[in-house]
Write a protein that holds these residues in place. Structure first.
Motif, PDB file in Angstrom:
ATOM      1  N   THR A 174       0.860  -1.175   0.000  1.00  0.00           N
ATOM      2  CA  THR A 174       0.000   0.000   0.000  1.00  0.00           C
ATOM      3  C   THR A 174       0.902   1.232   0.000  1.00  0.00           C
ATOM      4  N   GLN A 175       0.245   2.389  -0.145  1.00  0.00           N
ATOM      5  CA  GLN A 175       1.035   3.607  -0.183  1.00  0.00           C
ATOM      6  C   GLN A 175       1.808   3.818   1.118  1.00  0.00           C
ATOM      7  N   LYS A 176       1.147   3.513   2.225  1.00  0.00           N
ATOM      8  CA  LYS A 176       1.793   3.703   3.524  1.00  0.00           C
ATOM      9  C   LYS A 176       2.990   2.776   3.662  1.00  0.00           C
ATOM     10  N   GLU A 177       2.786   1.530   3.216  1.00  0.00           N
ATOM     11  CA  GLU A 177       3.864   0.554   3.313  1.00  0.00           C
ATOM     12  C   GLU A 177       5.020   0.929   2.395  1.00  0.00           C
ATOM     13  N   THR A 178       4.669   1.511   1.252  1.00  0.00           N
ATOM     14  CA  THR A 178       5.715   1.941   0.326  1.00  0.00           C
ATOM     15  C   THR A 178       6.573   3.028   0.968  1.00  0.00           C
ATOM     16  N   LEU A 179       5.933   3.961   1.665  1.00  0.00           N
ATOM     17  CA  LEU A 179       6.702   5.019   2.321  1.00  0.00           C
ATOM     18  C   LEU A 179       7.650   4.425   3.349  1.00  0.00           C
ATOM     19  N   LEU A 180       7.152   3.434   4.071  1.00  0.00           N
ATOM     20  CA  LEU A 180       7.988   2.772   5.066  1.00  0.00           C
ATOM     21  C   LEU A 180       9.178   2.096   4.397  1.00  0.00           C
ATOM     22  N   LEU A 181       8.908   1.445   3.273  1.00  0.00           N
ATOM     23  CA  LEU A 181       9.988   0.785   2.534  1.00  0.00           C
ATOM     24  C   LEU A 181      11.035   1.799   2.115  1.00  0.00           C
ATOM     25  N   PHE A 182      10.594   2.961   1.625  1.00  0.00           N
ATOM     26  CA  PHE A 182      11.546   3.981   1.180  1.00  0.00           C
ATOM     27  C   PHE A 182      12.403   4.460   2.342  1.00  0.00           C
ATOM     28  N   GLN A 488      -3.298  14.851  -6.255  1.00  0.00           N
ATOM     29  CA  GLN A 488      -3.319  15.162  -4.821  1.00  0.00           C
ATOM     30  C   GLN A 488      -4.654  14.814  -4.188  1.00  0.00           C
ATOM     31  N   ASN A 489      -5.733  15.286  -4.847  1.00  0.00           N
ATOM     32  CA  ASN A 489      -7.064  15.046  -4.285  1.00  0.00           C
ATOM     33  C   ASN A 489      -7.405  13.569  -4.249  1.00  0.00           C
ATOM     34  N   LEU A 490      -7.016  12.861  -5.277  1.00  0.00           N
ATOM     35  CA  LEU A 490      -7.285  11.426  -5.305  1.00  0.00           C
ATOM     36  C   LEU A 490      -6.530  10.739  -4.178  1.00  0.00           C
ATOM     37  N   ALA A 491      -5.278  11.148  -3.998  1.00  0.00           N
ATOM     38  CA  ALA A 491      -4.470  10.540  -2.932  1.00  0.00           C
ATOM     39  C   ALA A 491      -5.081  10.825  -1.578  1.00  0.00           C
ATOM     40  N   ARG A 492      -5.583  12.068  -1.415  1.00  0.00           N
ATOM     41  CA  ARG A 492      -6.215  12.414  -0.138  1.00  0.00           C
ATOM     42  C   ARG A 492      -7.436  11.545   0.091  1.00  0.00           C
ATOM     43  N   ALA A 493      -8.237  11.424  -0.942  1.00  0.00           N
ATOM     44  CA  ALA A 493      -9.463  10.620  -0.806  1.00  0.00           C
ATOM     45  C   ALA A 493      -9.109   9.180  -0.468  1.00  0.00           C
ATOM     46  N   GLN A 494      -8.092   8.678  -1.105  1.00  0.00           N
ATOM     47  CA  GLN A 494      -7.663   7.298  -0.844  1.00  0.00           C
ATOM     48  C   GLN A 494      -7.276   7.098   0.603  1.00  0.00           C
ATOM     49  N   SER A 495      -6.754   8.160   1.193  1.00  0.00           N
ATOM     50  CA  SER A 495      -6.308   8.047   2.582  1.00  0.00           C
ATOM     51  C   SER A 495      -7.386   8.447   3.557  1.00  0.00           C
ATOM     52  N   GLY A 496      -8.602   8.628   3.067  1.00  0.00           N
ATOM     53  CA  GLY A 496      -9.710   8.861   3.979  1.00  0.00           C
ATOM     54  C   GLY A 496     -10.191  10.297   4.063  1.00  0.00           C
ATOM     55  N   ILE A 497      -9.601  11.181   3.252  1.00  0.00           N
ATOM     56  CA  ILE A 497     -10.021  12.588   3.316  1.00  0.00           C
ATOM     57  C   ILE A 497     -10.755  12.949   2.035  1.00  0.00           C
ATOM     58  N   PRO A 498     -12.090  12.891   2.074  1.00  0.00           N
ATOM     59  CA  PRO A 498     -12.818  13.171   0.838  1.00  0.00           C
ATOM     60  C   PRO A 498     -12.749  14.649   0.478  1.00  0.00           C
ATOM     61  N   VAL A 499     -12.787  14.894  -0.798  1.00  0.00           N
ATOM     62  CA  VAL A 499     -12.779  16.274  -1.274  1.00  0.00           C
ATOM     63  C   VAL A 499     -14.203  16.778  -1.412  1.00  0.00           C
ATOM     64  N   HIS A 500     -15.051  15.929  -1.977  1.00  0.00           N
ATOM     65  CA  HIS A 500     -16.461  16.307  -2.092  1.00  0.00           C
ATOM     66  C   HIS A 500     -17.192  15.774  -0.880  1.00  0.00           C
ATOM     67  N   VAL A 501     -17.750  16.639  -0.107  1.00  0.00           N
ATOM     68  CA  VAL A 501     -18.512  16.142   1.043  1.00  0.00           C
ATOM     69  C   VAL A 501     -19.977  16.169   0.668  1.00  0.00           C
ATOM     70  N   SER A 502     -20.582  14.969   0.638  1.00  0.00           N
ATOM     71  CA  SER A 502     -21.968  14.919   0.150  1.00  0.00           C
ATOM     72  C   SER A 502     -22.951  15.180   1.269  1.00  0.00           C
TER      73      SER A 502
END
Lengths: 502, 325
Positions: A174-182, A488-502
């Motif tokens: 996952t993205q988080k795990e990738t950061l850890l690997l780096f 950026q927005n997609l990455a944020r959404a993926q991590s739980g921060i939605p851009v469009h709040v319905s």
């Protein structure tokens, strides 16, 4: 003392029918991250296997710290300080982490095996790599893929490797795990370890590496120092020998308003909930999310491979009474699974047989397979998607990843599907083949088909899709139309921060 | 639901404890519901019957943990016991007889190992064939008749007499178990044998000579079979080519029930011993409740399937725990 910790000079290696490596020279400095890029089949694996002792070069020499060495087997390779972290892990599932780390180098005390000592030192290594929460007494089969990769790294570190090779390490992270690997790679770099980094993810290559070498057809095309001026296009050009300007095909049609597929209120306790998906005719809908968000499980559940607690499927407005693969295929929906090798193809059978498996009705008369019809059928679909090499009787196993994927697509195309669900369709596939698949996808939508694509690669999703739905921890958290695409927005959404709040 | 599973998988993980517990519970139930179970004779009987299975299971643990299987141990043991008797009758030396028997059985085991590793033949088929060969040879050598020998021999003593009031056969159970457990779990060699079973590729990449180690597992199985042959000959006071019975399958069942996965890499000899005793206990329970003897093999089969199913559930639960992270 040589400036290089590793020098591979004029390495050539042939197998029956193919020259895998042709006069390849490659070197590595201590504390350097040297990326190795190239299409599948370019020779990267072969080069690494020469380092790892699984192949002996036909010609050429290898020098470690200025001394010529003959790497005849894996143990010799390890003794020379080389640690290779392959894509397929080499761990004993029933053994504990410590036993795996010290396999072949077990601790002895009074003639007996000293497990206590191994546990102690293995815990120390885990701690030094930031994994305090893992215990070396845990059995490896209980670990997740990324944790298992961590154990492979521990093995290399424990053996005091001076050269560590990473072969497509982030493919399963996952993205988080990738950061850890780096972070860990940076740590190793600081300790003076020379790192060879193989990846198809050019963003990572640009971010991490000090130098980049590309291979094409067994030869080195170029070795460059990494700098801010180098772009992904440049890297692609190095790998394929020409600039691919139309990497992603322009979307030639706009999806219609007509809803061709709908999944309502799908949920599976503990995995995903409140899943509502609408797919329009001619649309390519992307589904993104971190590994573990539940994308694959959702699609498999909708397709009927996994169960669901609630939910209904509508195709062309009509409800599908029994949600199982047989019914859904009958209604025109097909699934191209994420695990291509195990779930998409029967690798030990020929490409021709694989094409025929869901299509016997098209090649048989009165229950018996008609060989002429079969031959014509196989030829037609081989040509339709340019599957290469055009040898239908070759085992599916022996086709490259990209062509395997084309076989899977072709197999389903024969059924004139309305909806294709493609789960990570281009994972592990080289640049050229990726481009081909994107073109095929675009083409299919012009013919009235609609596609749902699950992917972890943001650029791919943004380049190919009309709309992207983002999944986070089992729920759809956000949705973006094409004009709203933003990494950026997609990455944020993926991590739980939605851009469009319905 | 989740909490229940954790205790459950823990229980399956700590196989020796749960099996011992099971034996105790079963023993308690049997003692309370019958008055023939908890007698010295009956308990000794159970353990005497189990002794040979235990020894075979100890050896079998190495083979199965090493990723293989040997269907020929029982007949290998029979052949060895027959040859043992012949040697004893010719030389009057128990020691020589034992030596020949163990070496012969070890050689048969090694042969199995070589066919499996060097020729790449599937263990199931190879050992099935070898089982027939051994059985056939035993019949040929004896011309179908059991071979008798003196009851003054050490063999007879071991098979039928007691020491400190406990039958020697029973005393041998902990002896072989401890030796086997020590080799498998306390030596580097044993660890490596298990590694070859758990993931031969990983073992090979770590520099282990996987094929030699695998041959060794089959050879060890043969060695234990050789000792079992000595015990068998003593117990029935003859070298009988048809004495194997179901003991080969019982040994395999004991090993699997005892916690050694057929996938290789895991398991303990102690677990196999407890497994063997448990199997014998179950057979005895059937006798206590006057169930027809013919049900014995069926029941053992059911136990085996259940244990396999539970093992799989526990494994999946372990894997699923990883996926949640």
């Amino acid at each position: 003392m040589s400036e290089y910790i590793l020098e591979m000079k004029n390495i050539s290696k042939s197998f029956p029918g193919v020259k895998a490596l042709d006069d390849v020279s490659f070197n590595l400095r201590p504390g350097e991250i040297h990326a190795l890029i190239g299409e599948n089949g370019a020779g990267k694996s072969t080069l690494i296997k020469c380092l790892g002792g699984q192949h002996m070069p036909d010609e050429g020499e290898i020098y470690i710290d200025g001394k010529k060495v003959d790497i005849t087997n894996a143990k010799v390779s390890r003794d020379h300080g080389i640690g290779v972290i392959y894509q397929e892990f080499n761990l004993v599932p029933a053994f504990t982490i410590a036993e795996n780390i010290y396999l072949g180098r077990e601790y002895k005390k009074n003639g007996m095996i000293d497990r206590a000592g191994m546990f102690r030192d293995a815990d120390e290594i885990l701690r030094s790599l930031g994994q305090e929460n893992m215990s070396s007494r845990t059995r490896v089969y209980k670990l997740s893929t990324s944790q298992q990769q961590m154990i492979e790294i521990c093995k290399a570190v424990s053996a005091k490797s001076k050269i560590i090779v990473f072969d497509e390490p982030t493919a399963v992270l996952t993205q988080k795990e990738t950061l850890l690997l780096f972070k860990i790679i940076a740590q190793l770099k600081e300790q003076g370890v020379g790192i060879i980094y193989i990846s198809h993810r050019l963003d990572e290559v640009l971010e991490l590496s000090d130098r980049i070498t590309s291979l094409r057809d067994g030869k080195v095309t170029k070795t460059v120092d990494n700098s801010p001026d180098i772009t992904k296009d440049d890297l692609v050009a190095m790998m394929v020998g020409r600039k691919l300007d139309a990497y992603y095909p322009t979307r030639t049609i706009k999806p219609s308003e007509e809803v061709v597929f709908e999944a309502r209120n799908f949920s599976l306790s503990g995995v995903f909930s409140d899943v509502n998906i609408k797919l329009h005719r001619g649309e390519i809908l992307g589904i993104c999310g971190l590994v573990g968000a539940g994308r694959t499980e959702t699609m498999k559940s909708i397709f009927g491979v996994l169960p669901h607690d609630s939910g209904e499927v509508y195709i062309n407005g009509k409800k599908v009474e029994h949600v199982n693969p047989h019914q859904l295929i009958k209604h025109g929906m097909v699934l191209l699974p994420e695990d291509r090798k195990n779930e998409g193809l029967s690798l030990m059978q020929t490409a021709a047989i694989n094409l025929c498996i869901p299509n016997f009705d098209q090649i048989s008369k009165r229950g018996l397979i008609n060989s002429r019809m079969r031959a014509q059928f196989v030829d037609k679909f081989f040509n339709l998607l340019s599957v290469r090499p055009a040898i239908p009787n070759r085992l599916a196993l022996n086709f490259s990843g990209g062509n395997q994927q084309k076989l899977i697509i072709a197999k389903w195309l024969a059924r004139n599907p309305l909806i294709l669900v493609m789960d990570e369709p281009t994972r592990g596939i080289d640049v050229n083949a990726k481009s081909e698949i994107y073109n095929i996808m675009n083409d299919l939508t012009t013919k009235g088909m609609s596609i749902i694509m699950v992917s972890s690669e943001m650029p791919e999703l943004m380049g190919v899709c009309d709309r992207i739905m983002v999944m986070y921890e089992g729920r759809f958290i956000d949705q973006f139309t094409r004009d709203e695409f933003d990494e950026q927005n997609l990455a944020r959404a993926q991590s739980g921060i939605p851009v469009h709040v319905s | 639901m989740k909490k229940k599973f954790n205790f459950f998988t823990w229980l399956l993980d700590k196989r020796e404890i749960s099996l011992a517990l099971f034996i105790v519970i079963m023993g308690a139930i049997l003692s309370l519901t019958t008055d023939t179970f908890f007698t010295k004779d009956n308990i000794f009987n159970i353990l005497k019957q189990a002794a040979i299975t235990v020894v075979l299971a100890c050896g079998m643990t190495f083979i199965i943990s090493g990723g293989g299987i040997d269907l020929s141990v029982a007949n290998n043991m029979c052949l060895a016991s027959v040859v043992l008797c012949i040697v004893y009758n010719a030389t009057r030396s128990d020691i020589l007889a034992l030596l020949v028997g163990v070496v012969l059985a070890a050689a048969v085991g090694a042969l199995n190992g070589v066919f499996v590793t060097k020729l790449g033949l599937p263990p199931f088929i190879v050992t099935l064939g070898m089982s027939n060969i051994a059985s056939g040879l035993a019949l040929v050598v004896t011309e179908g008749y059991p071979i008798n020998f003196s009851n003054k021999s050490l063999m007879f003593t071991v098979g039928q007499k007691s020491l400190f009031g406990i039958p020697i056969l029973i005393l041998l159970i902990p002896v072989f178990t401890i030796i086997g457990q020590f080799i498998l779990r306390k030596t580097v060699l044993g660890n490596r044998l298990q590694a070859c079973g758990g993931n031969p590729v990983a073992a090979s990449l770590s520099g282990l000579n996987v094929s030699n180690l695998k041959v060794l597992t089959y050879t060890i199985g043969g060695i234990f079979a050789g000792f079992a042959a000595f015990m068998l000959a003593g117990r029935i006071n003859s070298g009988n080519p048809s004495a194997a019975g179901t003991v080969g399958m019982d040994a395999i069942c004991a090993v699997v029930v005892g916690g050694t996965s057929m996938a290789g890499g895991g398991g303990t000899v102690i677990g196999s011993m407890i497994g063997a005793i448990l199997m014998q206990l179950i057979k005895n329970a059937l006798i206590q409740y006057e169930v027809s003897m013919y049900w014995q093999t069926t029941v053992i089969g059911v136990v085996l399937v259940c244990v396999c199913a539970l093992d799989l559930i526990a494994y999946k639960a372990g894997e699923a725990g990883a996926k949640k992270q």
